[in-house]
Design an enzyme around this catalytic site. Structure first.
Site, PDB file in Angstrom:
ATOM      1  N   ASP A  91       4.831 -16.932  11.477  1.00 24.62           N
ATOM      2  CA  ASP A  91       4.509 -18.380  11.584  1.00 24.62           C
ATOM      3  C   ASP A  91       5.724 -18.842  10.734  1.00 24.62           C
ATOM      4  O   ASP A  91       6.344 -19.838  11.101  1.00 24.62           O
ATOM      5  CB  ASP A  91       3.248 -18.881  11.199  1.00 24.62           C
ATOM      6  N   GLU A 111       2.255 -15.980   7.191  1.00 28.54           N
ATOM      7  CA  GLU A 111       1.459 -16.807   8.277  1.00 28.54           C
ATOM      8  C   GLU A 111       0.477 -17.668   7.807  1.00 28.54           C
ATOM      9  O   GLU A 111      -0.250 -17.454   6.739  1.00 28.54           O
ATOM     10  CB  GLU A 111       1.061 -15.596   9.193  1.00 28.54           C
ATOM     11  N   LYS A 113      -3.120 -19.362   9.473  1.00 31.59           N
ATOM     12  CA  LYS A 113      -4.018 -19.425  10.788  1.00 31.59           C
ATOM     13  C   LYS A 113      -5.006 -20.387  10.196  1.00 31.59           C
ATOM     14  O   LYS A 113      -5.696 -20.251   9.241  1.00 31.59           O
ATOM     15  CB  LYS A 113      -4.458 -17.998  10.912  1.00 31.59           C
TER      16      LYS A 113
END
Length: 278
Positions: A91, A111, A113
């Site tokens: 990401d 990342e 989430k």
């Protein structure tokens, strides 16, 4: 469109304030700005603090490159590749520094989430489930897909002594404390952090060998067992334990800390640049 406008606003504020600190505001949350945008701010700050060094930001890494890195460690590794253009796309992308030998070395992978909308649903008074009669939704396993990227970066960095992979988690599936949320009708719903129906943190802690979360684990840990020494590449897992959204400033500070830890580990390979360039 909203994310693009937010990104432009942050860039404009950054230029006006001559630094990353000026763009942080109380309302700036992860749902407004991607972790990739924060990575761009991190690399700008690194360039300001370490003008002697060269940095770059990549959004993806090809599987072919990972296999080449593995083959440099051992010729039996990195031989299998079925899709020529296969790649991984964290990401927040990948930040690298160029060492004294002109090689690019990874100093940050990030990342973010979000899983579990129970808090939002309860606040709205929305019931869920097959018959729309439940306060809570059983957690899914989508987050487990993060393990693929973690494993791939670990393969790529098998020859390194650091592993600067950060996984930011938020949402009701990653609670570390029990919280109570009030519905619009006044009824209070309790979300138990240790509920097997909700919590998915245990699905991810294999990526840090069960070591503490919300901790910088960038430096690889070497453990001895009998006559063996084993190198552990641990993911630094950070979660908003109460289900709240991440604040950009906090994420930025964590990402900077891990990046600087990487530079510290790589210190001897950056020595020439840091001492000769003024």
């Amino acid at each position: 469109m909203a994310k693009k406008n937010q990104s432009k606003r942050l860039t404009k504020q950054h230029k006006e304030t001559h630094g990353v600190v000026g763009i942080f505001s109380n309302e700036a949350k992860l749902h407004d700005v991607t972790v990739g945008k924060i990575s761009n701010l991190v690399i700008e700050q690194l360039e300001n603090e370490f003008p002697q060094l060269s940095f770059r930001h990549r959004t993806s890494i090809r599987k072919e490159e990972i296999n080449e890195a593995l083959q440099k460690v051992d010729k039996d590794l990195g031989q299998t590749l079925f899709v020529a253009n296969s790649s991984i796309i964290p990401d927040g992308g990948i930040i690298e520094v160029k060492d004294d030998n002109e090689n690019w070395r990874i100093i940050l992978v990030s990342e973010a989430k979000h899983q579990g909308k129970d808090i939002e649903n309860i606040k709205k008074g929305k019931l869920v489930g097959k018959d729309n009669n439940q306060d809570l939704m059983a957690a899914g396993n989508a987050i487990e897909r993060s393990h693929k990227n973690i494993s791939e970066i670990a393969n790529l960095m098998l020859s390194e002594s650091h592993f600067p992979y950060i996984l930011f988690l938020e949402g009701s599936n990653f609670l570390t404390e029990t919280i109570s949320i009030k519905r619009p009708d006044g009824r209070v719903v309790s979300l138990e952090y240790n509920s097997g129906m909700l919590n998915r943190l245990d699905k991810l802690t294999s990526a840090n060998y069960g070591m503490p979360i919300n901790t910088n684990l960038c430096k690889n840990k070497f453990v001895k067992h009998k006559d063996k020494t084993i190198m552990l590449q641990a993911t630094s897992i950070y979660t908003q334990g109460n289900g709240e959204r991440w604040n950009i400033k906090t994420m930025f500070e964590i990402m900077m800390e891990v990046s600087k830890t990487s530079l510290q580990v790589l210190g001897s390979d950056l020595f020439k640049q840091l001492t000769e360039k003024k």
